[in-house]
Scaffold this motif. Sequence first.
Motif, PDB file in Angstrom:
ATOM      1  N   ALA A 261       0.836  -1.136  -0.148  1.00  0.00           N
ATOM      2  CA  ALA A 261      -0.003   0.066   0.157  1.00  0.00           C
ATOM      3  C   ALA A 261       0.933   1.255  -0.078  1.00  0.00           C
ATOM      4  CB  ALA A 261      -1.007  -0.075   1.202  1.00  0.00           C
ATOM      5  N   GLU A 262       0.302   2.282  -0.721  1.00  0.00           N
ATOM      6  CA  GLU A 262       1.077   3.639  -0.739  1.00  0.00           C
ATOM      7  C   GLU A 262       0.916   4.337   0.512  1.00  0.00           C
ATOM      8  OE1 GLU A 262       1.540   5.718  -4.504  1.00  0.00           O
ATOM      9  OE2 GLU A 262       0.172   4.152  -5.485  1.00  0.00           O
ATOM     10  N   HIS A 263       1.825   5.331   0.699  1.00  0.00           N
ATOM     11  CA  HIS A 263       1.738   6.364   1.662  1.00  0.00           C
ATOM     12  C   HIS A 263       1.460   7.615   1.296  1.00  0.00           C
ATOM     13  CE1 HIS A 263       1.764   3.257   4.817  1.00  0.00           C
ATOM     14  NE2 HIS A 263       2.607   2.777   4.387  1.00  0.00           N
ATOM     15  N   ASP A 264       1.163   8.740   1.622  1.00  0.00           N
ATOM     16  CA  ASP A 264       1.164   9.952   1.348  1.00  0.00           C
ATOM     17  C   ASP A 264       1.727  10.874   2.287  1.00  0.00           C
ATOM     18  OD1 ASP A 264       0.871  12.636   0.131  1.00  0.00           O
ATOM     19  OD2 ASP A 264      -1.489  12.549   0.226  1.00  0.00           O
ATOM     20  N   ALA A 265       3.064  11.105   2.111  1.00  0.00           N
ATOM     21  CA  ALA A 265       3.921  11.885   3.100  1.00  0.00           C
ATOM     22  C   ALA A 265       3.437  13.218   3.147  1.00  0.00           C
ATOM     23  CB  ALA A 265       5.320  11.779   2.665  1.00  0.00           C
ATOM     24  N   GLY A 266       2.538  13.763   2.294  1.00  0.00           N
ATOM     25  CA  GLY A 266       2.340  15.199   2.458  1.00  0.00           C
ATOM     26  C   GLY A 266       0.845  15.414   2.782  1.00  0.00           C
TER      27      GLY A 266
ATOM     28  N   SER B 151       0.610   8.537  -8.655  1.00  0.00           N
ATOM     29  CA  SER B 151       0.940   8.419  -6.927  1.00  0.00           C
ATOM     30  C   SER B 151      -0.078   8.912  -6.213  1.00  0.00           C
ATOM     31  CB  SER B 151       2.273   9.296  -6.747  1.00  0.00           C
ATOM     32  OG  SER B 151       1.809  10.726  -6.582  1.00  0.00           O
ATOM     33  N   LEU B 152      -0.173   8.434  -5.067  1.00  0.00           N
ATOM     34  CA  LEU B 152      -1.302   8.467  -4.084  1.00  0.00           C
ATOM     35  C   LEU B 152      -1.297  10.102  -3.790  1.00  0.00           C
ATOM     36  CD1 LEU B 152      -3.351   7.141  -2.426  1.00  0.00           C
ATOM     37  CD2 LEU B 152      -1.733   7.248  -0.594  1.00  0.00           C
ATOM     38  N   THR B 153      -0.133  10.679  -3.714  1.00  0.00           N
ATOM     39  CA  THR B 153      -0.177  12.164  -3.555  1.00  0.00           C
ATOM     40  C   THR B 153      -0.581  12.972  -4.708  1.00  0.00           C
ATOM     41  OG1 THR B 153       1.948  11.686  -2.067  1.00  0.00           O
ATOM     42  CG2 THR B 153       1.337  14.169  -3.128  1.00  0.00           C
ATOM     43  N   THR B 154      -0.232  12.722  -5.728  1.00  0.00           N
ATOM     44  CA  THR B 154      -1.090  13.383  -6.844  1.00  0.00           C
ATOM     45  C   THR B 154      -2.534  13.001  -6.736  1.00  0.00           C
ATOM     46  OG1 THR B 154       0.958  12.988  -8.205  1.00  0.00           O
ATOM     47  CG2 THR B 154      -0.891  13.509  -9.409  1.00  0.00           C
ATOM     48  N   ARG B 155      -2.859  11.860  -6.607  1.00  0.00           N
ATOM     49  CA  ARG B 155      -4.556  11.527  -6.561  1.00  0.00           C
ATOM     50  C   ARG B 155      -5.197  12.349  -5.464  1.00  0.00           C
ATOM     51  NH1 ARG B 155      -4.374   5.981  -6.392  1.00  0.00           N
ATOM     52  NH2 ARG B 155      -4.124   6.232  -8.406  1.00  0.00           N
ATOM     53  N   ARG B 156      -4.415  12.625  -4.382  1.00  0.00           N
ATOM     54  CA  ARG B 156      -4.905  13.204  -3.251  1.00  0.00           C
ATOM     55  C   ARG B 156      -5.058  14.832  -3.780  1.00  0.00           C
ATOM     56  NH1 ARG B 156      -1.757  16.922  -0.554  1.00  0.00           N
ATOM     57  NH2 ARG B 156      -0.264  15.305  -0.275  1.00  0.00           N
TER      58      ARG B 156
END
Length: 211
Positions: free
Chosen positions: A124-129, A186-191
């Motif tokens: 699973a991915e994490h979103d550091a931001g 990425s998960l960050t881009t999706r968020r």
Amino acid sequence: MKNSNDLPSVLPIFALPGALMLPRAPLPLHIFEPRYLQMVEDCMKTPERLIVMAQPRGGAAGDRLNAIGCAGRLTSFSETEDGRYMITLTGISRCRIGEEVSGFAPYRRATLEWTDFERDLGPAEHDAGLDRDAFLKVLRRYFADEELDVDWNSLAAASDEALINSVSMLCPFEPEDKQALLEAPSLTTRRETLVTLMEFALRGGNNEDIM
């Protein structure tokens, strides 16, 4: 399935406008059209039990497909008394959709490429931001505006990926917006895309600052 070499090169395509499936996320579906009933029955006969969810470009199931879809494994199945199926697909990996394959099946099938999406088969991915408090604040405003009910305790306790992906799938965005969420690298881009879409909707579709 540990890598893309384990995935089939041809799979059935479920073209459903507005439906979004993402890796490791469950998507409940109500199946009643004869061609899709047949697709589910055929899927259950295969060892992988995979179906690709894809967005039609023109908004209708018979139109051309977007280039990227997501394959899901059939992880839940029940049948109603009148012959409809209630199923759950759990996302495995995104894929690039190639040529459609003709044959005797009443549903669409296509060739697939998996090599650009090896990350989907990993952990699973994490979103550091992710600022969870700020994200949930926007989310509460958006859900109130759309009159959507959710289990806030479950959302607050969810992992980064489960939170962002479940909200992406739940929100009633236009099909092209759902496609943008699917294709986020990425998960960050999706968020970031998700927050932009929610804020845009809260502005009523204009570019003025939210008051």
